[in-house]
Scaffold this motif. Structure first.
Motif, PDB file in Angstrom:
ATOM      1  N   GLY A 126     -13.585  18.101  20.222  1.00 43.82           N
ATOM      2  CA  GLY A 126     -13.484  16.648  20.357  1.00 43.82           C
ATOM      3  C   GLY A 126     -14.704  15.892  19.868  1.00 43.82           C
ATOM      4  O   GLY A 126     -14.746  14.663  19.969  1.00 43.82           O
ATOM      5  N   THR A 127     -15.705  16.597  19.333  1.00 37.16           N
ATOM      6  CA  THR A 127     -16.881  15.918  18.780  1.00 37.16           C
ATOM      7  C   THR A 127     -16.469  15.002  17.637  1.00 37.16           C
ATOM      8  O   THR A 127     -15.660  15.369  16.781  1.00 37.16           O
ATOM      9  CB  THR A 127     -17.902  16.953  18.274  1.00 37.16           C
ATOM     10  OG1 THR A 127     -18.412  17.688  19.384  1.00 37.16           O
ATOM     11  CG2 THR A 127     -19.066  16.279  17.553  1.00 37.16           C
ATOM     12  N   LEU A 128     -17.041  13.799  17.618  1.00 41.93           N
ATOM     13  CA  LEU A 128     -16.803  12.853  16.537  1.00 41.93           C
ATOM     14  C   LEU A 128     -17.958  12.920  15.543  1.00 41.93           C
ATOM     15  O   LEU A 128     -19.128  12.979  15.937  1.00 41.93           O
ATOM     16  CB  LEU A 128     -16.656  11.439  17.083  1.00 41.93           C
ATOM     17  CG  LEU A 128     -15.435  11.212  17.989  1.00 41.93           C
ATOM     18  CD1 LEU A 128     -15.427   9.796  18.537  1.00 41.93           C
ATOM     19  CD2 LEU A 128     -14.139  11.500  17.242  1.00 41.93           C
ATOM     20  N   TYR A 129     -17.625  12.910  14.261  1.00 40.15           N
ATOM     21  CA  TYR A 129     -18.614  13.037  13.192  1.00 40.15           C
ATOM     22  C   TYR A 129     -18.798  11.689  12.504  1.00 40.15           C
ATOM     23  O   TYR A 129     -17.827  11.013  12.155  1.00 40.15           O
ATOM     24  CB  TYR A 129     -18.172  14.100  12.188  1.00 40.15           C
ATOM     25  CG  TYR A 129     -18.238  15.499  12.763  1.00 40.15           C
ATOM     26  CD1 TYR A 129     -19.297  16.346  12.443  1.00 40.15           C
ATOM     27  CD2 TYR A 129     -17.269  15.953  13.646  1.00 40.15           C
ATOM     28  CE1 TYR A 129     -19.377  17.624  12.991  1.00 40.15           C
ATOM     29  CE2 TYR A 129     -17.342  17.229  14.194  1.00 40.15           C
ATOM     30  CZ  TYR A 129     -18.400  18.057  13.861  1.00 40.15           C
ATOM     31  OH  TYR A 129     -18.482  19.317  14.415  1.00 40.15           O
ATOM     32  N   VAL A 130     -20.078  11.308  12.320  1.00 38.59           N
ATOM     33  CA  VAL A 130     -20.438  10.005  11.767  1.00 38.59           C
ATOM     34  C   VAL A 130     -21.558  10.216  10.752  1.00 38.59           C
ATOM     35  O   VAL A 130     -22.398  11.114  10.910  1.00 38.59           O
ATOM     36  CB  VAL A 130     -20.921   9.047  12.881  1.00 38.59           C
ATOM     37  CG1 VAL A 130     -21.350   7.699  12.301  1.00 38.59           C
ATOM     38  CG2 VAL A 130     -19.832   8.855  13.938  1.00 38.59           C
ATOM     39  N   THR A 131     -21.589   9.389   9.708  1.00 39.09           N
ATOM     40  CA  THR A 131     -22.724   9.392   8.786  1.00 39.09           C
ATOM     41  C   THR A 131     -22.916   7.979   8.242  1.00 39.09           C
ATOM     42  O   THR A 131     -22.208   7.045   8.637  1.00 39.09           O
ATOM     43  CB  THR A 131     -22.538  10.417   7.651  1.00 39.09           C
ATOM     44  OG1 THR A 131     -23.775  10.571   6.934  1.00 39.09           O
ATOM     45  CG2 THR A 131     -21.440   9.992   6.681  1.00 39.09           C
ATOM     46  N   ILE A 132     -23.872   7.803   7.329  1.00 34.01           N
ATOM     47  CA  ILE A 132     -24.171   6.474   6.784  1.00 34.01           C
ATOM     48  C   ILE A 132     -24.562   6.605   5.315  1.00 34.01           C
ATOM     49  O   ILE A 132     -25.232   7.559   4.916  1.00 34.01           O
ATOM     50  CB  ILE A 132     -25.294   5.774   7.593  1.00 34.01           C
ATOM     51  CG1 ILE A 132     -25.506   4.341   7.105  1.00 34.01           C
ATOM     52  CG2 ILE A 132     -26.584   6.573   7.571  1.00 34.01           C
ATOM     53  CD1 ILE A 132     -26.404   3.503   8.027  1.00 34.01           C
ATOM     54  N   LEU A 133     -24.106   5.645   4.506  1.00 36.76           N
ATOM     55  CA  LEU A 133     -24.428   5.575   3.082  1.00 36.76           C
ATOM     56  C   LEU A 133     -25.151   4.265   2.797  1.00 36.76           C
ATOM     57  O   LEU A 133     -25.071   3.312   3.564  1.00 36.76           O
ATOM     58  CB  LEU A 133     -23.165   5.645   2.228  1.00 36.76           C
ATOM     59  CG  LEU A 133     -22.196   6.805   2.468  1.00 36.76           C
ATOM     60  CD1 LEU A 133     -21.036   6.726   1.487  1.00 36.76           C
ATOM     61  CD2 LEU A 133     -22.904   8.145   2.369  1.00 36.76           C
ATOM     62  N   ARG A 134     -25.827   4.244   1.653  1.00 32.80           N
ATOM     63  CA  ARG A 134     -26.540   3.037   1.224  1.00 32.80           C
ATOM     64  C   ARG A 134     -26.281   2.811  -0.259  1.00 32.80           C
ATOM     65  O   ARG A 134     -26.049   3.763  -1.012  1.00 32.80           O
ATOM     66  CB  ARG A 134     -28.045   3.208   1.477  1.00 32.80           C
ATOM     67  CG  ARG A 134     -28.886   1.977   1.143  1.00 32.80           C
ATOM     68  CD  ARG A 134     -30.350   2.267   1.387  1.00 32.80           C
ATOM     69  NE  ARG A 134     -31.195   1.127   1.070  1.00 32.80           N
ATOM     70  CZ  ARG A 134     -32.510   1.165   1.013  1.00 32.80           C
ATOM     71  NH1 ARG A 134     -33.147   2.311   1.289  1.00 32.80           N
ATOM     72  NH2 ARG A 134     -33.206   0.097   0.724  1.00 32.80           N
ATOM     73  N   GLU A 135     -26.320   1.571  -0.682  1.00 28.76           N
ATOM     74  CA  GLU A 135     -26.091   1.242  -2.093  1.00 28.76           C
ATOM     75  C   GLU A 135     -27.014   2.102  -2.962  1.00 28.76           C
ATOM     76  O   GLU A 135     -28.221   2.150  -2.727  1.00 28.76           O
ATOM     77  CB  GLU A 135     -26.343  -0.249  -2.310  1.00 28.76           C
ATOM     78  CG  GLU A 135     -25.850  -0.782  -3.644  1.00 28.76           C
ATOM     79  CD  GLU A 135     -26.751  -0.419  -4.801  1.00 28.76           C
ATOM     80  OE1 GLU A 135     -26.232   0.021  -5.855  1.00 28.76           O
ATOM     81  OE2 GLU A 135     -27.982  -0.580  -4.648  1.00 28.76           O
ATOM     82  N   PRO A 136     -26.465   2.810  -3.952  1.00 24.56           N
ATOM     83  CA  PRO A 136     -27.229   3.850  -4.666  1.00 24.56           C
ATOM     84  C   PRO A 136     -28.496   3.365  -5.358  1.00 24.56           C
ATOM     85  O   PRO A 136     -29.504   4.086  -5.363  1.00 24.56           O
ATOM     86  CB  PRO A 136     -26.217   4.392  -5.683  1.00 24.56           C
ATOM     87  CG  PRO A 136     -24.887   4.108  -5.081  1.00 24.56           C
ATOM     88  CD  PRO A 136     -25.041   2.816  -4.350  1.00 24.56           C
ATOM     89  N   ALA A 137     -28.481   2.176  -5.955  1.00 19.83           N
ATOM     90  CA  ALA A 137     -29.687   1.711  -6.643  1.00 19.83           C
ATOM     91  C   ALA A 137     -30.824   1.478  -5.659  1.00 19.83           C
ATOM     92  O   ALA A 137     -31.967   1.919  -5.879  1.00 19.83           O
ATOM     93  CB  ALA A 137     -29.383   0.435  -7.429  1.00 19.83           C
ATOM     94  N   ALA A 138     -30.536   0.797  -4.552  1.00 17.88           N
ATOM     95  CA  ALA A 138     -31.564   0.550  -3.540  1.00 17.88           C
ATOM     96  C   ALA A 138     -32.048   1.857  -2.927  1.00 17.88           C
ATOM     97  O   ALA A 138     -33.241   2.039  -2.684  1.00 17.88           O
ATOM     98  CB  ALA A 138     -31.021  -0.381  -2.459  1.00 17.88           C
ATOM     99  N   MET A 139     -31.125   2.778  -2.661  1.00 18.71           N
ATOM    100  CA  MET A 139     -31.508   4.054  -2.063  1.00 18.71           C
ATOM    101  C   MET A 139     -32.388   4.865  -3.002  1.00 18.71           C
ATOM    102  O   MET A 139     -33.402   5.441  -2.592  1.00 18.71           O
ATOM    103  CB  MET A 139     -30.259   4.865  -1.699  1.00 18.71           C
ATOM    104  CG  MET A 139     -30.569   6.174  -0.995  1.00 18.71           C
ATOM    105  SD  MET A 139     -29.100   7.176  -0.669  1.00 18.71           S
ATOM    106  CE  MET A 139     -28.666   7.678  -2.331  1.00 18.71           C
ATOM    107  N   PHE A 140     -32.030   4.899  -4.288  1.00 18.44           N
ATOM    108  CA  PHE A 140     -32.802   5.710  -5.232  1.00 18.44           C
ATOM    109  C   PHE A 140     -34.193   5.127  -5.448  1.00 18.44           C
ATOM    110  O   PHE A 140     -35.175   5.871  -5.594  1.00 18.44           O
ATOM    111  CB  PHE A 140     -32.061   5.814  -6.565  1.00 18.44           C
ATOM    112  CG  PHE A 140     -32.626   6.876  -7.476  1.00 18.44           C
ATOM    113  CD1 PHE A 140     -32.369   8.212  -7.242  1.00 18.44           C
ATOM    114  CD2 PHE A 140     -33.415   6.531  -8.561  1.00 18.44           C
ATOM    115  CE1 PHE A 140     -32.884   9.203  -8.068  1.00 18.44           C
ATOM    116  CE2 PHE A 140     -33.935   7.501  -9.396  1.00 18.44           C
ATOM    117  CZ  PHE A 140     -33.673   8.843  -9.157  1.00 18.44           C
TER     118      PHE A 140
END
Length: 381
Positions: A126-140
């Protein structure tokens, strides 16, 4: 994050949480009068695996989870000493990387590379999995600034020039080097994908996005962080106060590279899989928000920000606390990490007792009911 710093965070939170709860109660009541889809009366979900990605604002989510775990007497998986403060990243996750004193865990949230099978063997059903992304240009841009002196692909570039790297990245990039994941498709790598897949392989991009969607109940988007928190707290059946945070650890303007002209497009072309993932899950996020009701989301975000503003005034005695360099923050253990001489991270002193009188500093750890956002990843944009 070291275990010592985690301990300091939790002690600070416990000390002032009651005081802040009294001041925030009116805001929490306002939330309860909002949308009918609020999960009122349902038990809070306590089994969460957060895949902490790089330079995406993920430390904010991690610290929110740390605080929730402390307040609810949950067990957080921590790495064995041989892994440092990561789960032996960049190796794929293994249960052997988890300290036996922190098993079986309720929460997993330190940096690792996704290995779904191993995580599911470790975490409760029952564990819930979560993650986060960021706009690629700003992240790079952030990755290039932070790992400029560590990642060999970046170190080869004359004068540390992002423009030069993007002009001919294959001249500097070596796929087999141990730190190459910071130089291409970093999020794809963190999520267990092939960062060096042939550009333009649309079928691989679609199938990888679909596999990712099968694993994660929510993929947050850094550019819409507060809106993502609205979805997160509904997913987990948490109270609004469980996801409050404060901002900290910003880079100075001089430490940021300005992305102008063709640079954003060049970054997206080089990190084509990260760009495809971001576009897919950004669209997915907004579909979820629309189903919830954009007016409802906007109202909750507005109340959340109002509560955060109150929290800042309560903690610091002013609406905008004075930013300080690392050397000016008195508690050396909590000064913001400085990745290199070319990147300056600023923070500010936190109060000793929640009265607005400042004491020791903080390097991204939070005091009080609201967590502190690590701006070295969110960048204050």
């Amino acid at each position: 994050m070291s275990q010592k710093k985690i301990f300091l965070v939790l002690v600070a939170i416990s000390t002032v949480s009651l005081l802040l709860h009294l001041g925030l109660s009116w805001t929490m009541e306002a939330f309860s009068q909002g949308c009918s889809s609020l999960p009122l009366g349902k038990p809070k979900h306590t089994s969460v695996a957060f895949l902490k990605t790089h330079k995406t604002g993920s430390s904010t989510v991690q610290n929110i989870l740390f605080r929730f775990a402390e307040q609810n007497n949950l067990t957080v998986a921590l790495p064995v000493p041989a892994c440092g403060h990561l789960f032996c990243y960049p190796q794929p996750f293994s249960g052997h990387f988890v300290h036996p004193h922190t098993t079986p865990p309720d929460v997993l949230t330190s940096h690792t590379r996704l290995n779904v099978g191993e995580m599911r063997r470790l975490m409760p059903n029952g564990t819930l999995y979560v993650t986060i992304l960021r706009e690629p240009a700003a992240m790079f841009e952030s990755l290039f600034s932070y790992y400029n002196q560590e990642c060999q692909s970046f170190r080869r570039v004359a004068n540390g020039s992002l423009e030069e790297f993007l002009r001919q990245p294959q001249l500097y990039y070596r796929a087999k080097e141990k730190d190459s994941m910071f130089a291409r498709n970093t999020v794809t790598f963190d999520l267990g994908g092939d960062k060096d897949r042939t550009p333009g392989d649309a079928e691989y991009a679609r199938s990888f996005a679909a596999r990712t969607e099968d694993v994660f109940s929510l993929v947050m988007i850094a550019e819409h962080f507060d809106e993502s928190l609205v979805l997160l707290r509904r997913l987990l059946h948490w109270e609004p106060e469980d996801v409050l945070y404060l901002k900290l650890n910003m880079r100075t303007d001089e430490s940021r590279l300005r992305l102008q002209g063709a640079l954003p497009a060049q970054i997206r072309a080089w990190n084509w899989l990260d760009a495809a993932l971001y576009d897919h899950f950004n669209a997915s996020l907004w579909r979820q928000l629309e189903r919830l009701g954009l007016a409802c989301v906007e109202r909750e975000v507005r109340l959340m920000r109002k509560a955060r503003d109150w929290l800042v005034r309560e903690c610091f005695g002013e609406a905008t606390p004075l930013l300080r360099s690392a050397a000016q923050i008195r508690n050396k253990d909590l000064r913001p990490w400085q990745p290199s001489s070319k990147v300056a991270i600023v923070g500010y002193d936190l109060p000793v007792n929640g009265s607005g009188h400042t004491g020791g500093g903080s390097g991204g750890q939070g005091g009080g009911r609201g967590e502190v956002q690590e701006e070295e990843e969110e960048e204050g944009d």
